[in-house]
Structures are given as structure tokens and as C-alpha cells.
Design a protein around this motif. Structure first.
Motif, PDB file in Angstrom:
ATOM      1  N   ALA A   1       0.829  -1.211   0.000  1.00  0.00           N
ATOM      2  CA  ALA A   1       0.000   0.000   0.000  1.00  0.00           C
ATOM      3  C   ALA A   1       0.861   1.258   0.000  1.00  0.00           C
ATOM      4  N   SER A   2       2.065   1.196   0.562  1.00  0.00           N
ATOM      5  CA  SER A   2       2.948   2.365   0.588  1.00  0.00           C
ATOM      6  C   SER A   2       3.382   2.746  -0.822  1.00  0.00           C
ATOM      7  N   PHE A   3       3.464   1.785  -1.723  1.00  0.00           N
ATOM      8  CA  PHE A   3       3.867   2.089  -3.099  1.00  0.00           C
ATOM      9  C   PHE A   3       2.811   2.889  -3.848  1.00  0.00           C
ATOM     10  N   ASP A   4       1.549   2.854  -3.370  1.00  0.00           N
ATOM     11  CA  ASP A   4       0.506   3.621  -4.043  1.00  0.00           C
ATOM     12  C   ASP A   4       0.731   5.118  -3.928  1.00  0.00           C
ATOM     13  N   MET A   5       1.565   5.552  -2.956  1.00  0.00           N
ATOM     14  CA  MET A   5       1.835   6.980  -2.797  1.00  0.00           C
ATOM     15  C   MET A   5       2.846   7.490  -3.830  1.00  0.00           C
ATOM     16  N   LEU A   6       3.526   6.598  -4.525  1.00  0.00           N
ATOM     17  CA  LEU A   6       4.513   7.005  -5.520  1.00  0.00           C
ATOM     18  C   LEU A   6       3.823   7.491  -6.798  1.00  0.00           C
ATOM     19  N   PRO A   7       4.521   8.323  -7.575  1.00  0.00           N
ATOM     20  CA  PRO A   7       3.938   8.747  -8.861  1.00  0.00           C
ATOM     21  C   PRO A   7       3.726   7.546  -9.787  1.00  0.00           C
ATOM     22  N   ARG A   8       2.798   7.714 -10.739  1.00  0.00           N
ATOM     23  CA  ARG A   8       2.585   6.692 -11.744  1.00  0.00           C
ATOM     24  C   ARG A   8       3.626   6.873 -12.840  1.00  0.00           C
ATOM     25  N   MET A   9       4.345   5.818 -13.130  1.00  0.00           N
ATOM     26  CA  MET A   9       5.376   5.888 -14.165  1.00  0.00           C
ATOM     27  C   MET A   9       5.142   4.754 -15.152  1.00  0.00           C
TER      28      MET A   9
ATOM     29  N   ASP B   1       8.399   5.604 -24.967  1.00  0.00           N
ATOM     30  CA  ASP B   1       7.883   6.690 -24.121  1.00  0.00           C
ATOM     31  C   ASP B   1       8.117   6.320 -22.665  1.00  0.00           C
ATOM     32  N   LEU B   2       8.566   7.265 -21.893  1.00  0.00           N
ATOM     33  CA  LEU B   2       8.676   7.134 -20.440  1.00  0.00           C
ATOM     34  C   LEU B   2       7.956   8.330 -19.831  1.00  0.00           C
ATOM     35  N   THR B   3       6.815   8.047 -19.171  1.00  0.00           N
ATOM     36  CA  THR B   3       5.957   9.124 -18.682  1.00  0.00           C
ATOM     37  C   THR B   3       5.739   8.957 -17.182  1.00  0.00           C
ATOM     38  N   MET B   4       5.826  10.052 -16.443  1.00  0.00           N
ATOM     39  CA  MET B   4       5.572  10.049 -15.006  1.00  0.00           C
ATOM     40  C   MET B   4       4.481  11.076 -14.706  1.00  0.00           C
ATOM     41  N   VAL B   5       3.470  10.622 -13.936  1.00  0.00           N
ATOM     42  CA  VAL B   5       2.352  11.486 -13.556  1.00  0.00           C
ATOM     43  C   VAL B   5       2.176  11.381 -12.045  1.00  0.00           C
ATOM     44  N   TRP B   6       2.077  12.523 -11.392  1.00  0.00           N
ATOM     45  CA  TRP B   6       1.877  12.545  -9.937  1.00  0.00           C
ATOM     46  C   TRP B   6       0.739  13.476  -9.611  1.00  0.00           C
ATOM     47  N   ASN B   7      -0.313  12.895  -8.970  1.00  0.00           N
ATOM     48  CA  ASN B   7      -1.489  13.655  -8.598  1.00  0.00           C
ATOM     49  C   ASN B   7      -1.472  13.856  -7.089  1.00  0.00           C
ATOM     50  N   VAL B   8      -1.489  15.116  -6.669  1.00  0.00           N
ATOM     51  CA  VAL B   8      -1.410  15.427  -5.236  1.00  0.00           C
ATOM     52  C   VAL B   8      -2.613  14.859  -4.495  1.00  0.00           C
ATOM     53  N   LEU B   9      -3.781  14.921  -5.096  1.00  0.00           N
ATOM     54  CA  LEU B   9      -4.982  14.399  -4.442  1.00  0.00           C
ATOM     55  C   LEU B   9      -4.886  12.883  -4.272  1.00  0.00           C
ATOM     56  N   ASP B  10      -4.442  12.196  -5.334  1.00  0.00           N
ATOM     57  CA  ASP B  10      -4.275  10.742  -5.228  1.00  0.00           C
ATOM     58  C   ASP B  10      -3.241  10.379  -4.172  1.00  0.00           C
TER      59      ASP B  10
ATOM     60  N   GLY C   1      -7.807  18.048  -7.880  1.00  0.00           N
ATOM     61  CA  GLY C   1      -6.492  17.420  -7.852  1.00  0.00           C
ATOM     62  C   GLY C   1      -5.496  18.204  -8.686  1.00  0.00           C
ATOM     63  N   LEU C   2      -4.309  18.353  -8.165  1.00  0.00           N
ATOM     64  CA  LEU C   2      -3.226  19.016  -8.870  1.00  0.00           C
ATOM     65  C   LEU C   2      -2.300  17.938  -9.416  1.00  0.00           C
ATOM     66  N   GLU C   3      -2.162  17.881 -10.729  1.00  0.00           N
ATOM     67  CA  GLU C   3      -1.434  16.796 -11.376  1.00  0.00           C
ATOM     68  C   GLU C   3      -0.204  17.332 -12.092  1.00  0.00           C
ATOM     69  N   PHE C   4       0.946  16.769 -11.747  1.00  0.00           N
ATOM     70  CA  PHE C   4       2.208  17.092 -12.412  1.00  0.00           C
ATOM     71  C   PHE C   4       2.566  15.929 -13.328  1.00  0.00           C
ATOM     72  N   SER C   5       3.066  16.268 -14.510  1.00  0.00           N
ATOM     73  CA  SER C   5       3.445  15.222 -15.456  1.00  0.00           C
ATOM     74  C   SER C   5       4.743  15.604 -16.140  1.00  0.00           C
TER      75      SER C   5
ATOM     76  N   GLY D   1       4.175  19.203 -17.722  1.00  0.00           N
ATOM     77  CA  GLY D   1       2.972  20.007 -17.594  1.00  0.00           C
ATOM     78  C   GLY D   1       2.401  19.964 -16.193  1.00  0.00           C
ATOM     79  N   VAL D   2       1.522  20.880 -15.931  1.00  0.00           N
ATOM     80  CA  VAL D   2       0.786  20.954 -14.669  1.00  0.00           C
ATOM     81  C   VAL D   2      -0.685  21.083 -15.040  1.00  0.00           C
ATOM     82  N   LYS D   3      -1.520  20.297 -14.354  1.00  0.00           N
ATOM     83  CA  LYS D   3      -2.934  20.284 -14.718  1.00  0.00           C
ATOM     84  C   LYS D   3      -3.772  20.165 -13.449  1.00  0.00           C
TER      85      LYS D   3
END
Length: 505
Positions: free
Chosen positions: A87-95, A136-145, A318-322, A342-344
Motif C-alpha cells: 500500500a505504501s507504493f501507491d503513494m509514488l507517482p505513476r510511471m 515513451d517514459l511518462t511520469m504522472v503525480w497527482n497530489v490528491l491521489d 487534484g493538482l497533477e504534475f506530469s 505540464g501541470v494540470k
């Protein structure tokens, strides 16, 4: 093209039909036999051998260390820890990483048309190779998530602590079961030899009487009455033997010994009466503080409160950084490798509509958890007072049965003297010894009930039979720790913190 489509459709249909025709094959007997052998080896693997007579605390220690139900709880606790780590890994960004080959059977060409005149403004052309390598290597991090995942990880941590409390309860139950089985097995070890000896004498007396009847010596009615009395005595002895014969088997099962093991119990120091030296008010406070069931409800209340915070958190946007890196081997590109970022801001507006209902449900869960804990507190106090009442009643019954046993013992002594002086017959002496044996059985079983009722008081108070630290995981070390804890309870000291016992793992 139509032929290819038909072939593809026929292949899908054949695959679907074959999937519906799948059947499960029965397990062969040889596989079950191998599984049985493997289980028998693993159930008793790596256990310390018995050395000498088994004491009560050694039996408890073996049960704590080797009992299969206890092992199951240890495995469940380990699983809960791994689930917490996961469950601790769920706090990491999605890559996400994508790499591959892209191709087509013709050129990706296009032309342009004027929106004003409708005429073609560009001859057909292409800007893309037919065959390309892409990555493609993409990382997305949502503050709300992240916030929701953090609360979920905390909830999973509480779930792990709940498993620890359930393991505490299992250990307490196992120790109590061993205590009850041990003292009944002790009664069996004391009395079974006497029962067998008396049954042999009864059988001899019955055969002698039958022989006299066959020779037509004496009154036949009196002889038959004599034989009937002896058979009735045999029946009573058989009932007593049946009540005792399974005690050692039950004890061996609890401490995970192979069934059929020759189990010898250590000689005890007589019928020492355990005295309760702890005030009930102190036991009440300890029960409401330490009982595993109540502590589990404390964690459940915390989980419910966290669920309310999650429902409120989902109301926020939610504030999402990508950020990402990309590669395309297309030869028409000026730059075949590039990065973007980007920031969304994201906001599910339907959450605003459903959030009040979700918050109400979460708060209702908190109220239910509180009500359940309060109801359980009443039940815990009732169990404590019932355990104390059972102890007092068991103490009275033991004292009464002990007095009856002493009197029957004196009567048998007098009957033996008269029998030696030819003042009474064999039947009267056998009946007296049978009465004495029954009195001894009632005394020993009531003593087992007394020791069990005494231990149940501390179990009802939620006291752990093991301290927080044990010197080693050896059986004797655990047995010594168990004995020291009981000695502390007997002296009125119950101040031991609530912990999970690493020594029994």
C-alpha cells in the motif's frame, strides 16, 4: 479482404467453442497420497523433541510455538505487513514505460483541402515512415491521489495491528485450552492405572463367581446378584476410563505432537489452591484497556475516521504534475527525441454531488464502531465477572470434593482391614474402592476446573501470558517466561504492556 475477415471470425468462434468445452480433471489418488505425506512431514518439522516429563508451562510453550492455528495467525500477520508495504507504493507517482515497433502496409499519406474553395491545396504527401521504433517514459503525480493513498496506507497499517490483536487472542485461547487439557490429562495419569487395576480385580471376582455358579455351589440367585453388581461396577469404571482416556490425545493435539506419542506428565506438588490477589476494580480497568477485541475496535474506529477524511479529501480538485521522455525513429522528424512536462488541475464534479452522501456513510461508520465498542465493553466486563464467579464456584466444589475423597479414602482403609480379617466379602471392598475412585475422579476433575477458572480470569482481563521480550525462541525459555508471568499474577502484579510476541514467531 473479405476472405481474411471470414477466416478471422471463424477462428474466434472456434476459440470460444473450445473455451466452453474446458473440463476439470479429478485429482489422482497418487497426488493426494503425496500431499498427505508432505503435510505429515511439514506439520511436525523442526520441532524440539520431548526430553523427560512434560510440565504445564512446557506444554503451553510448545503450543505457543508449534500450534498450527497459532502458526496461521503468524502467517496472517506477515501477510498484513506485506500488504502494508504494498500500500505504501501507491503513494509514488505513476510511471509508465512503452517501447515497441510500429508499422503499416502502406504509406500514411494525406492531402489538404481549402475550406473556402473546396479545392485540393496540397498534393498527397507523407511525413511519417512506414516502419518506426517508438519509446515513451511518462511520469504522472497527482497530489490528491497521493493524499488518498497516504490515508489508505495508514488504514492498512491499522489492519496489520488488528491482525496482531487477533493473534494475541489466539495465543490466550491456546494457553487456556492447554491449561484445561493438561490438568485433565494429569487426572488421567493419576487415576487410569487405579481404574485398570480395579477393573482387573472386578473381572477376576466375576470369573470366580461364574465358576462357582457353574459348579452349582451356593445360592444361584445370590450368585447372579453378585455378578450383576460386579458388571455394574465394571460399567461405571468403563465410563470413568472413557472420560479420561482422551485427555492426553487432546493435549498432544494442542501442542502439535504426533498422535500416538508416549506422553508423560511431570509430577505436580499436590493440590495447591490458586488465590486471586488482584482487586476486581484493577482487573476491570485492565480488561477495558487490554482486551484484544476492544483494541481491535479502537483500530476499526480509527479506520472509519480515516474513511471520513478520504471522503472529504475527494471533494477537492487534484493538482497533477506530469513529465515524460519520448523517442520516435521517424526520419521526417527534426527532433527524434524530446521531453514534455505540464501541470494540470483535475476535478471530478460528480464527486461534489456524491460527497455529502459518502461523508454521511463514513460518519455513520464511525458511530457504529463506537457503539460496537461500547457494547463489547459491557460484554467484556460481564465475561470478567462470570470468570470470577466460576472461579469462586469451582473453589467451593473442589473443597467439597476433596473432603469427600478424604472420607472415602478413610472408609476404604477400614474396609480393607475388615476384608483382611474376613469380616466382609470381596464385593463390599470393591464397591468401597469404586466409590473412592469416583470421589478421586471428581476431586481431580474439579481441581482441573479450578485451575482453568483461575486462568480464565486473567484471560478475560486481556493479560498476555508472555512478556514483551523472551531471551530465546527455545521451548524452555518460553516456558520460563510463562511461569514467571503466572508467578507475577499470583502475587498480584499485572503490570505488563500489550505487545506482539516476537519470541513465539
Amino acid at each position: 479482404m473479405k476472405k481474411s475477415q471470414k477466416l478471422f471470425g471463424a477462428s474466434l468462434l472456434a476459440l470460444a467453442i473450445s473455451g466452453c468445452a474446458v473440463t476439470s480433471e479429478p485429482i489422482e489418488r497418487s497426488v493426494s497420497e503425496q500431499r498427505a505425506k508432505t503435510d505429515l512431514q511439514s506439520m511436525y518439522k523442526d520441532q524440539e523433541p520431548l526430553r523427560g516429563p512434560l510440565t504445564l508451562h512446557q506444554a503451553m510453550a510448545r503450543a505457543v510455538k508449534y500450534n498450527l492455528e497459532g502458526r496461521l495467525k503468524i502467517m496472517e500477520e506477515a501477510l498484513a505487513k506485506r500488504q502494508l508495504d504494498l500500500a505504501s507504493f501507491d503513494m509514488l507517482p505513476r510511471m509508465a514505460l512503452d517501447a515497441g515497433y510500429v508499422g503499416r502496409n502502406n504509406v500514411n499519406a494525406s492531402s489538404s483541402q481549402s475550406v473556402r474553395t473546396g479545392t485540393q491545396s496540397l498534393e498527397p504527401s507523407t511525413s511519417q515512415d512506414r516502419d518506426r521504433d517508438v519509446a515513451d517514459l511518462t511520469m504522472v503525480w497527482n497530489v490528491l491521489d497521493f493524499g488518498v493513498s497516504y490515508i489508505s496506507a495508514k488504514q492498512q497499517g491499522d489492519q496489520r495491528l488488528i491482525v496482531q490483536e487477533r493473534r494475541r487472542k489466539v495465543i490466550n485461547t491456546i494457553v487456556q485450552d492447554v491449561r484445561s487439557a493438561y490438568w485433565r490429562a494429569m487426572a488421567a495419569e493419576r487415576l487410569l492405572k487405579q481404574i485398570d487395576s480395579l477393573m482387573a480385580r472386578v473381572d477376576t471376582a466375576r470369573r470366580d463367581s461364574q465358576s462357582l455358579s457353574d459348579q452349582r455351589i451356593g445360592d444361584p440367585v445370590q450368585a447372579l446378584g453378585y455378578q450383576r453388581s460386579l458388571i455394574e461396577a465394571t460399567r461405571q469404571l468403563e465410563e470413568q476410563r472413557r472420560a479420561l482416556s482422551l485427555a492426553k490425545t487432546e493435549l498432544a493435539t494442542l501442542i502439535n505432537l504426533p498422535l500416538g506419542t508416549n506422553l508423560t506428565l511431570a509430577t505436580d506438588d499436590g493440590y495447591q489452591i490458586p488465590e486471586l490477589k488482584v482487586a476486581m476494580a484493577k482487573l476491570e480497568q485492565e480488561a477495558l484497556t487490554s482486551r484484544p477485541e476492544l483494541r481491535e475496535q479502537d483500530y476499526q474506529s480509527r479506520i472509519s475516521a480515516a474513511e471520513t477524511r478520504k471522503a472529504m479529501l475527494r471533494l477537492l480538485p487534484g493538482l497533477e504534475f506530469s513529465a515524460g521522455g519520448h523517442y520516435d525513429s521517424n526520419s521526417f522528424l527534426v527532433e527524434q527525441g524530446w521531453a514534455d512536462y505540464g501541470v494540470k488541475v483535475t476535478w471530478n464534479l460528480f464527486n461534489v454531488i456524491s460527497a455529502p452522501a459518502a461523508i454521511d456513510v463514513a460518519k455513520a461508520g464511525e458511530e457504529v464502531a463506537t457503539a460496537r465498542r461500547q457494547a463489547m465493553s459491557i460484554a467484556v466486563l460481564a465475561q470478567l465477572y462470570v470468570a470470577n464467579a466460576n472461579y469462586q464456584e469451582a473453589l467451593r466444589q473442589f473443597k467439597t470434593n476433596q473432603q469427600l475423597s478424604d472420607i472415602d479414602g478413610q472408609i476404604v482403609g477400614q474396609l480393607r482391614n475388615r476384608h483382611q480379617a474376613a469380616g466382609i466379602g470381596e464385593l463390599e471392598l470393591i464397591q468401597g474402592e469404586l466409590n473412592n475412585l469416583q470421589a478421586d475422579l471428581r476431586r481431580d476433575l474439579s481441581y482441573a476446573d479450578l485451575r482453568n477458572a483461575y486462568g480464565q480470569i486473567f484471560a478475560s482481563a486481556g493479560l498476555d501470558p508472555l512478556p514483551d521480550q523472551v531471551q530465546s525462541t527455545e521451548v524452555q525459555s518460553i516456558a520460563t517466561a510463562l511461569a514467571n508471568r503466572e508467578s507475577a499474577w499470583a502475587s498480584g502484579d499485572i503490570s505488563v504492556p500489550v505487545v506482539a510476541h516476537a519470541a513465539a514467531r
